[in-house]
Design a protein around this motif. Sequence first.
Motif, PDB file in Angstrom:
ATOM      1  N   LEU A  99       0.838  -1.208   0.000  1.00 11.36           N
ATOM      2  CA  LEU A  99       0.000   0.000   0.000  1.00 11.36           C
ATOM      3  C   LEU A  99       0.868   1.251   0.000  1.00 11.36           C
ATOM      4  CD1 LEU A  99      -3.065  -0.628   2.338  1.00 11.36           C
ATOM      5  CD2 LEU A  99      -2.940  -0.535  -0.160  1.00 11.36           C
ATOM      6  N   ALA A 100       1.968   1.184   0.771  1.00 11.86           N
ATOM      7  CA  ALA A 100       2.860   2.339   0.838  1.00 11.86           C
ATOM      8  C   ALA A 100       3.404   2.662  -0.554  1.00 11.86           C
ATOM      9  CB  ALA A 100       4.002   2.069   1.811  1.00 11.86           C
ATOM     10  N   ILE A 101       3.818   1.640  -1.283  1.00 11.83           N
ATOM     11  CA  ILE A 101       4.368   1.897  -2.622  1.00 11.83           C
ATOM     12  C   ILE A 101       3.281   2.433  -3.554  1.00 11.83           C
ATOM     13  CG2 ILE A 101       5.372   0.815  -4.675  1.00 11.83           C
ATOM     14  CD1 ILE A 101       6.982  -0.955  -2.915  1.00 11.83           C
ATOM     15  N   VAL A 102       2.076   1.855  -3.460  1.00  9.87           N
ATOM     16  CA  VAL A 102       0.979   2.319  -4.308  1.00  9.87           C
ATOM     17  C   VAL A 102       0.702   3.805  -4.061  1.00  9.87           C
ATOM     18  CG1 VAL A 102      -1.504   2.145  -4.715  1.00  9.87           C
ATOM     19  CG2 VAL A 102      -0.123   0.066  -4.547  1.00  9.87           C
ATOM     20  N   LEU A 103       0.586   4.151  -2.783  1.00  8.53           N
ATOM     21  CA  LEU A 103       0.271   5.525  -2.426  1.00  8.53           C
ATOM     22  C   LEU A 103       1.423   6.471  -2.777  1.00  8.53           C
ATOM     23  CD1 LEU A 103      -2.307   6.452  -0.939  1.00  8.53           C
ATOM     24  CD2 LEU A 103      -0.859   6.805   1.075  1.00  8.53           C
ATOM     25  N   TYR A 104       2.615   6.054  -2.377  1.00  6.70           N
ATOM     26  CA  TYR A 104       3.810   6.856  -2.578  1.00  6.70           C
ATOM     27  C   TYR A 104       4.028   7.116  -4.071  1.00  6.70           C
ATOM     28  CZ  TYR A 104       8.556   8.309  -1.091  1.00  6.70           C
ATOM     29  OH  TYR A 104       9.700   8.997  -0.801  1.00  6.70           O
ATOM     30  N   SER A 105       3.871   6.072  -4.874  1.00  6.87           N
ATOM     31  CA  SER A 105       4.121   6.246  -6.309  1.00  6.87           C
ATOM     32  C   SER A 105       3.061   7.151  -6.934  1.00  6.87           C
ATOM     33  CB  SER A 105       4.148   4.886  -7.020  1.00  6.87           C
ATOM     34  OG  SER A 105       2.895   4.273  -6.923  1.00  6.87           O
ATOM     35  N   THR A 106       1.829   7.077  -6.410  1.00  5.59           N
ATOM     36  CA  THR A 106       0.796   7.974  -6.936  1.00  5.59           C
ATOM     37  C   THR A 106       1.127   9.425  -6.610  1.00  5.59           C
ATOM     38  OG1 THR A 106      -0.796   6.216  -6.540  1.00  5.59           O
ATOM     39  CG2 THR A 106      -1.683   8.383  -6.993  1.00  5.59           C
ATOM     40  N   VAL A 107       1.597   9.633  -5.374  1.00  2.07           N
ATOM     41  CA  VAL A 107       1.979  11.001  -4.990  1.00  2.07           C
ATOM     42  C   VAL A 107       3.135  11.490  -5.863  1.00  2.07           C
ATOM     43  CG1 VAL A 107       2.976  12.398  -3.146  1.00  2.07           C
ATOM     44  CG2 VAL A 107       1.146  10.776  -2.636  1.00  2.07           C
ATOM     45  N   ARG A 177      13.713   4.860   1.970  1.00  3.17           N
ATOM     46  CA  ARG A 177      14.079   3.576   1.374  1.00  3.17           C
ATOM     47  C   ARG A 177      13.118   3.160   0.257  1.00  3.17           C
ATOM     48  NH1 ARG A 177      17.277  -0.231   3.340  1.00  3.17           N
ATOM     49  NH2 ARG A 177      18.855   0.526   4.784  1.00  3.17           N
ATOM     50  N   LEU A 178      11.867   3.568   0.372  1.00  4.24           N
ATOM     51  CA  LEU A 178      10.891   3.160  -0.657  1.00  4.24           C
ATOM     52  C   LEU A 178      10.851   4.145  -1.824  1.00  4.24           C
ATOM     53  CD1 LEU A 178       7.872   1.865   1.475  1.00  4.24           C
ATOM     54  CD2 LEU A 178       9.602   0.550   0.252  1.00  4.24           C
ATOM     55  N   PHE A 179      11.732   5.154  -1.780  1.00  2.27           N
ATOM     56  CA  PHE A 179      11.652   6.180  -2.832  1.00  2.27           C
ATOM     57  C   PHE A 179      11.915   5.601  -4.216  1.00  2.27           C
ATOM     58  CE2 PHE A 179      13.541   9.398  -5.610  1.00  2.27           C
ATOM     59  CZ  PHE A 179      12.475  10.284  -5.662  1.00  2.27           C
ATOM     60  N   LEU A 180      13.010   4.855  -4.371  1.00  2.84           N
ATOM     61  CA  LEU A 180      13.332   4.342  -5.708  1.00  2.84           C
ATOM     62  C   LEU A 180      12.259   3.406  -6.261  1.00  2.84           C
ATOM     63  CD1 LEU A 180      17.199   3.814  -5.965  1.00  2.84           C
ATOM     64  CD2 LEU A 180      15.762   5.680  -6.783  1.00  2.84           C
ATOM     65  N   PRO A 181      11.840   2.385  -5.487  1.00  6.47           N
ATOM     66  CA  PRO A 181      10.777   1.532  -6.041  1.00  6.47           C
ATOM     67  C   PRO A 181       9.505   2.309  -6.382  1.00  6.47           C
ATOM     68  CG  PRO A 181      11.256   0.961  -3.741  1.00  6.47           C
ATOM     69  CD  PRO A 181      12.343   1.868  -4.205  1.00  6.47           C
ATOM     70  N   SER A 182       9.146   3.277  -5.543  1.00  9.99           N
ATOM     71  CA  SER A 182       7.940   4.049  -5.830  1.00  9.99           C
ATOM     72  C   SER A 182       8.134   4.920  -7.061  1.00  9.99           C
ATOM     73  CB  SER A 182       7.577   4.931  -4.641  1.00  9.99           C
ATOM     74  OG  SER A 182       7.421   4.143  -3.486  1.00  9.99           O
ATOM     75  N   LEU A 183       9.362   5.415  -7.233  1.00 10.07           N
ATOM     76  CA  LEU A 183       9.658   6.231  -8.405  1.00 10.07           C
ATOM     77  C   LEU A 183       9.463   5.413  -9.677  1.00 10.07           C
ATOM     78  CD1 LEU A 183      10.744   8.963  -9.449  1.00 10.07           C
ATOM     79  CD2 LEU A 183      13.027   7.960  -9.387  1.00 10.07           C
TER      80      LEU A 183
END
Lengths: 311, 331
Positions: A99-107, A177-183
């Motif tokens: 969920l964090a990646i989904v939300l983060y990547s949308t932002v 830490r989740l920045f790159l995958p979310s990017l």
Amino acid sequence: MFLAILKRLLMLIPVLIGITLISFLLLQIMPGDPASRAMGSRASAEDLQAMRELWGLDKPIWVQYFYFLRDCVTGSFGVSIFHKQPIITLVADRLPYTLAIVLYSTVIALVIALPFAILAAANRGRFLDVAIRQIFVVLIALPPFWLCYVLILWLALNLGMFPTGGVGTGFFENLYRLFLPSLVVGLSTAALIQQSLRAALIDAMKADYVDTARAKGLRGYEVFLRHILPNSLISTISIIGVRVSWIIGGTVVVEKIFSVPGLGSLLIDSIVSRDLPVIRGLTVFFAILVVTVNLIADICYALADPRIRLE
Amino acid sequence: MSLLSIHDLVAEFDSPSGIARAVDGVSFDVQPGEIFGIVGESGCGKSATCRAILRLFGGAPARIAGGRILLDGVGDLAALHERQLAQVRGRDVAFIFQDPLTALNPTMKIGRQITEVIRRHQNITRAKARAAALQLLRDVHITSPERRLDSYPHELSGGLRQRVVIAMALALRPRLIIADEPTTALDVTVQDQILRLLKERRDRLGTSIILITHDLGVVSQICDRMAVMYAGRVVETGPVREVLDSPSHPYTQALLAALPGQVGREQALTPIEGAPPSLISPPPGCRFAPRCKLAQPDCAIGPPPPLHARDGVSSGHVDACILNEVAHGAA
Ligand SMILES: Nc1ncnc2c1ncn2[C@@H]1O[C@H](COP(=O)(O)OP(=O)(O)O)[C@@H](O)[C@H]1O
Ligand code: SF4
Ligand SMILES: [Mg+2]
């Protein structure tokens, strides 16, 4: 509104039954024996048979399906062969990361798309507009796994700005830490939002109510912030809603590459170990996730646009 | 002294096939307290003329390419910076657009759309602006105005929406209201009410109004003076009674002859055979020549004929037909 949401939830039941059926049947044709996978290649024939009976793999297909349905309804979604835990426990541990990646990547997608959409719309037809479009077209075309490795090599290994993978503890450490995958997940969504928002902005700029707003004597930025942007963003909400199912799918590979212990890596690990119940349970769970997020997007859309009633 | 005085106004649109001079040397005056009608077939530059006054070209690639737009007490609007012009918009000059269905922001409550214009030009509290908006809705005869303030545009009928648009235009008691076919999109009974609303305003507060319409009946009913536009130019202008009772330009005559009720013609909307010329490369000489029943060989030569007074007619009744010029010169 409340009633409409309830109605939508009820309408989901047949959809979900269909999904359980399809995911069940699809996995029946998957090669490989889960029992021998779980026990290892040196297990005896008796042990294997005992294992199959234990997991219900010896039962007729329709009985297996009803066991599966029962597990879905009771909320356990079955028990993992490999982890020997209810699937819902596994999901609960890993869902937050996904969920964090989904939300983060949308932002991230919004943050990237917004300025470029505005720039492009303001310069429509000119060099800047065309250049921005070309760059985003390339971004869409890049395969995510390739993008992952380039980012890891460049930003993580060469420049040392980011870790190559894994998660940490606490909000801010994971934000980092989740920045790159979310990017990676967010970039192609950014391209999509940029395109649709640009078109919506250009439409809105030509709208009569914008003339009305300017005829009131409003300054350029007031017209833009109060009239053009809100109306354009509304149409973008539905784009994001549709896109979310893609985003959720997109997390699978990226989680694995960046060693994020989310639902995606769980799914890939389970496929490797032929952990049939987990694959099945996760398929259903992903479907529920997609459907739920779509519903949330629809609700947001209805809240944002007074002309839309949730049906 | 005139409230608004337009001299040789030129406005151009960029289009794929070239530059269209939608307004090509237009001049007219509007007096305080006057309702000034502009008529002509569609595509003749009526909207472009009015949009040029406030430089509101609807996001189209358009510009004022010449002329002066003198507003009493303000100066030449064509020479103002965008920021200065924004001060004039809504406060001195208000605009009512043709289609009330699209003229209001669909995602903003009516009340906010009205208070927005008030708070832009007056430093007052939200509550005071809301009270003012309420009064404005009453002024335009909207029933249960409290409820309407919190409505969205789609919850209102076309007629009500146009009243809201008018309420917004009236908000700061502008000296001039420009109404671009304010009733074309409405049905007939509502049309009448809307026009009466505008006239009432003029009668009560002396507000000048420029009314674009292609309905000569409306002009005859409520306008004091009028201009007839053809292909980007004014071809005849003067007091309504004089222009309509003794039209001197063949185009005006043809428009009148085509009114329903007159013998031998069908419709008011496509009255004259043929269509107005392209404004990208208009014909030489008089632009009406290709369609004019009275055209002479001289008509299609040289620059378009200018406006000139008719012989023996007073009070600024002028037209741009060379036939009348010759008659004038010979006399
Ligand atoms: N958005 C636009 N883009 C390009 N040309 C335009 C545009 N709007 C108007 N024009 C040009 O201006 C001319 C006059 O248009 P307009 O003022 O709207 O006419 P009217 O209001 O008399 O019907 C048109 O014939 C067209 O050539
Ligand atoms: S100038 Fe000639 S063409 Fe033009 S209106 Fe007069 S008679 Fe007709
Ligand atoms: Mg028009």
